[in-house]
Write a protein that holds these residues in place. Structure first.
Motif, PDB file in Angstrom:
ATOM      1  N   ASN A 105       0.822  -1.204   0.000  1.00 58.61           N
ATOM      2  CA  ASN A 105       0.000   0.000   0.000  1.00 58.61           C
ATOM      3  C   ASN A 105       0.861   1.261   0.000  1.00 58.61           C
ATOM      4  OD1 ASN A 105      -2.813   1.060   0.184  1.00 58.61           O
ATOM      5  ND2 ASN A 105      -2.049   1.962   2.079  1.00 58.61           N
ATOM      6  N   LEU A 117       2.776   0.786  -3.861  1.00 63.74           N
ATOM      7  CA  LEU A 117       1.909   0.671  -5.040  1.00 63.74           C
ATOM      8  C   LEU A 117       0.445   0.662  -4.605  1.00 63.74           C
ATOM      9  CD1 LEU A 117       3.946  -2.146  -6.832  1.00 63.74           C
ATOM     10  CD2 LEU A 117       3.849   0.265  -7.529  1.00 63.74           C
ATOM     11  N   GLY A 163      -2.194   1.702  -5.899  1.00 66.36           N
ATOM     12  CA  GLY A 163      -3.174   1.356  -6.921  1.00 66.36           C
ATOM     13  C   GLY A 163      -3.503  -0.126  -6.935  1.00 66.36           C
ATOM     14  N   LEU A 164      -2.507  -0.972  -6.651  1.00 65.58           N
ATOM     15  CA  LEU A 164      -2.753  -2.411  -6.602  1.00 65.58           C
ATOM     16  C   LEU A 164      -3.684  -2.780  -5.442  1.00 65.58           C
ATOM     17  CD1 LEU A 164       0.770  -3.923  -7.401  1.00 65.58           C
ATOM     18  CD2 LEU A 164      -1.181  -3.635  -8.932  1.00 65.58           C
ATOM     19  N   ASP A 181      -5.840  -0.679  -4.151  1.00 64.69           N
ATOM     20  CA  ASP A 181      -7.158  -0.164  -4.559  1.00 64.69           C
ATOM     21  C   ASP A 181      -7.936  -1.243  -5.291  1.00 64.69           C
ATOM     22  OD1 ASP A 181      -6.508   2.327  -3.548  1.00 64.69           O
ATOM     23  OD2 ASP A 181      -6.033   3.204  -5.506  1.00 64.69           O
ATOM     24  N   LYS A 182      -7.271  -1.906  -6.231  1.00 63.56           N
ATOM     25  CA  LYS A 182      -7.939  -2.932  -7.036  1.00 63.56           C
ATOM     26  C   LYS A 182      -8.305  -4.150  -6.197  1.00 63.56           C
ATOM     27  CE  LYS A 182      -5.739  -1.655 -11.431  1.00 63.56           C
ATOM     28  NZ  LYS A 182      -4.818  -2.098 -12.512  1.00 63.56           N
TER      29      LYS A 182
END
Length: 267
Positions: free
Chosen positions: A234, A237, A239-240, A242-243
């Motif tokens: 977190n 990255l 965004g990873l 988030d997904k």
């Protein structure tokens, strides 16, 4: 710190699941403990079962006068060497239903103000502060917006204080448990953890980690191997993450309850 023998600790939130387990291990380790909580009857029961020297002080630490009274009480019993900021509350619900004032005051402001109050004493005794944070102090999670904000703040405060006191003998430590089997979790949170297969520790596991950290002086500790990976991911990255969490969002929201924000429980 090679041993807790002969040390005196102030433990907030002593009547909660983690607090009770920490108290037992502190006493077994040879420490004396000043315990606080809001329920005098619960504290009385707690000390009647404790195998050592315990000094109870029932109070609401969100009030400045009460914190001052606690400080005076600690002076009467000989001062403290260790401050364990363990008291806290949690709420799991939609953002619109959360009591942000209660969460921030209990989980962030009160520990900061208590630490500020006791710091001169801790400096004189080469003492230790340990703040009990959370995995959610590093990862924002749906349904816990206020709780995450308070624990993110506590982590930031701890880190800043560590660096400010780096030229002193005061140790400032941060412990981040993952989900723990205590009354702070509503039935909805327990059901969510089971549904998502999330790891849950016992209060005794958290207490053992805390005692080990007090002795070792390790500045930061995050419990749970998967949680450690998520915290680091977190940070690097987001965004990873988030997904990953986005794919579970609708399932998480199924456990939101309109009244859950009113059912927070202290630890």
């Amino acid at each position: 710190m090679n041993s807790l023998q002969g040390k005196r600790a102030l433990l907030t939130g002593a009547s909660g699941g983690i607090g009770k387990a920490v108290l037992q291990l502190l006493l077994v380790s040879g420490a004396e403990v000043v315990v606080t909580g809001r329920d005098e009857a619960v504290l009385s029961q707690l000390i009647s079962e404790a195998p050592g020297r315990v000094y109870p002080f029932a109070t609401d630490l969100n009030d400045e006068k009460n914190r001052q009274a606690l400080y005076a009480f600690c002076l009467q019993v000989g001062g403290i060497d260790i401050l364990i900021n363990n008291a806290g509350i949690s709420q799991f619900s939609a953002h619109a239903e959360q009591d942000f004032s209660a969460l921030i005051t209990t989980n962030l402001l009160s520990p900061m103000q208590l630490t500020q109050l006791f710091m001169p004493m801790l400096k004189q005794r080469d003492g230790t502060v340990i703040n009990i944070g959370s995995t959610f102090g590093s990862i924002g999670y749906a349904g816990f917006s206020g709780y995450c904000a308070s624990k993110f703040g506590l982590r930031g405060y701890t880190e800043a204080l560590q660096r400010e006191l780096a030229d002193s003998k005061v140790r400032v430590l941060y412990l981040a448990p993952r989900a723990t089997r205590t009354a702070i979790n509503t039935p909805q949170v327990d059901a969510l953890n089971r549904a998502l297969g999330q790891g849950v520790d016992s209060p005794e596991q958290v207490a053992k980690a805390l005692i080990d950290q007090l002795i070792s002086g390790r500045k930061r500790r995050y419990l749970g191997s998967a949680e450690n990976i998520f915290v680091r991911l977190n940070a690097l990255l987001p965004g990873l993450v988030d997904k990953a969490l986005g794919s579970k969002l609708q399932r998480i929201k199924q456990y939101f309850k309109p009244t859950s924000a009113k059912n927070s429980v202290g630890v």
